[in-house]
Design an enzyme around this catalytic site. Structure first.
Site, short mmCIF file in Angstrom:
data_model
loop_
_atom_site.label_atom_id
_atom_site.label_comp_id
_atom_site.label_asym_id
_atom_site.label_seq_id
_atom_site.Cartn_x
_atom_site.Cartn_y
_atom_site.Cartn_z
N TYR A 56 49.06 33.14 -3.57
CA TYR A 56 49.21 31.71 -3.79
C TYR A 56 47.85 31.09 -4.16
CZ TYR A 56 53.39 32.83 -1.03
OH TYR A 56 54.53 33.42 -0.54
N PRO A 203 64.90 30.36 1.36
CA PRO A 203 65.99 30.22 2.32
C PRO A 203 67.10 29.27 1.87
CG PRO A 203 64.09 28.96 3.04
CD PRO A 203 63.64 29.76 1.85
#
Length: 279
Positions: A56, A203
């Site tokens: 990231y 998710p």
């Protein structure tokens, strides 16, 4: 009753609904300040597990979290991932599990996160070009040296998990998984049987229009949002699931974390369980 806490490796207690920092922008300056505010608000709301990675931003996300939260409050777990590197010549990201690379990335993460030990370190992906024993052996050496507390894996199959457990104690698995994408159900089952934390990335995901309509209908009946229903389903689906929804907005963060208090009825769970996965 769904428990809102989980003990990773039986000794590291965290709340089951965490925060994924991947979406936090690190520049320009105004966005960076907003990102720091989101991270701080997550901790204010009781988050005790924050997920980041070298991937990231080449470590920029780790630096951002340290700026926002260091010195870290007691009980806060920041887990990071190594094993993906950027080519000097092309600038492209690729899997790289060579021991020298893994050791260097861990040392850099320690510096960026301003810690002496990473309590949970995950191998971002298994590098097919490097023997698994070499990759995990390097992380185990770092663990023995006291620089890593626990070791986890990401995007693995049941077979890969079994092979890894012959080499190390696996504390966590981070695979793509949600209400409408249950490809890794066998991996989740293996984690549940072994008491291994399962951190689903992505998710919440969009599926077919009919599935989205059914989730929206359940949400309306519970005076909740579809995202909250999806997260509540994950929490109730298995006691080892620790969702890490990410966002760059405080209002979305607060919406996500409120899902910990949402309870689905047996009828709602049955309707959601029957939803088809996308073709």
């Amino acid at each position: 009753m769904t428990s809102n806490t989980f003990r990773i490796s039986e000794d590291l207690g965290v709340r089951r609904l965490g925060f994924g920092a991947m979406h936090l922008p690190t520049e320009p300056a105004a966005d960076r300040e907003a990102s720091r505010a989101v991270a701080r608000r997550a901790v204010e709301l009781g988050v005790t597990l924050i997920d980041t990675a070298y991937l990231y931003g080449g470590g920029a996300n780790e630096e951002l979290l340290a700026e926002a939260l260091h010195p870290y409050p007691d009980g806060l777990l920041i887990t990071t991932k190594v094993g993906v590197a950027r080519s000097v010549s092309s600038g492209e990201w690729r899997l790289d599990g060579r021991p020298t690379v893994l050791r260097a990335q861990v040392e850099q993460a320690l510096r960026r996160l301003r810690v002496e030990r990473i309590e949970l370190l995950q191998l971002h992906r298994i590098d097919p070009d490097t023997p698994l024993a070499d990759q995990l052996g390097a992380l185990r050496e770092l663990q023995t040296a006291g620089k890593v507390g626990r070791i986890g894996l990401s995007e693995v199959t049941v077979t890969e998990l079994e092979r890894a457990r012959e080499i190390i104690d696996v504390a966590s698995v981070q695979n793509r998984y949600n209400l409408l994408d249950r490809e890794h159900e066998p991996v989740l089952a293996a984690c549940e049987a072994a008491g291994i934390a399962f951190l689903p990335w992505r998710p919440v995901a969009a599926g077919a229009s009919s599935a989205r309509a059914e989730i929206a209908a359940v949400a309306a009946e519970l005076a909740a949002t579809p995202t909250q229903v999806s997260l509540a389903w994950l929490l109730e689906h298995s006691p080892v699931i620790l969702p890490i929804p990410g966002t760059a907005r405080i209002d979305h963060l607060e919406e996500n974390l409120a899902a910990a208090h949402l309870r689905l009825t047996p009828a709602h769970r049955d309707r959601l369980n029957r939803l088809p996965e996308p073709a």
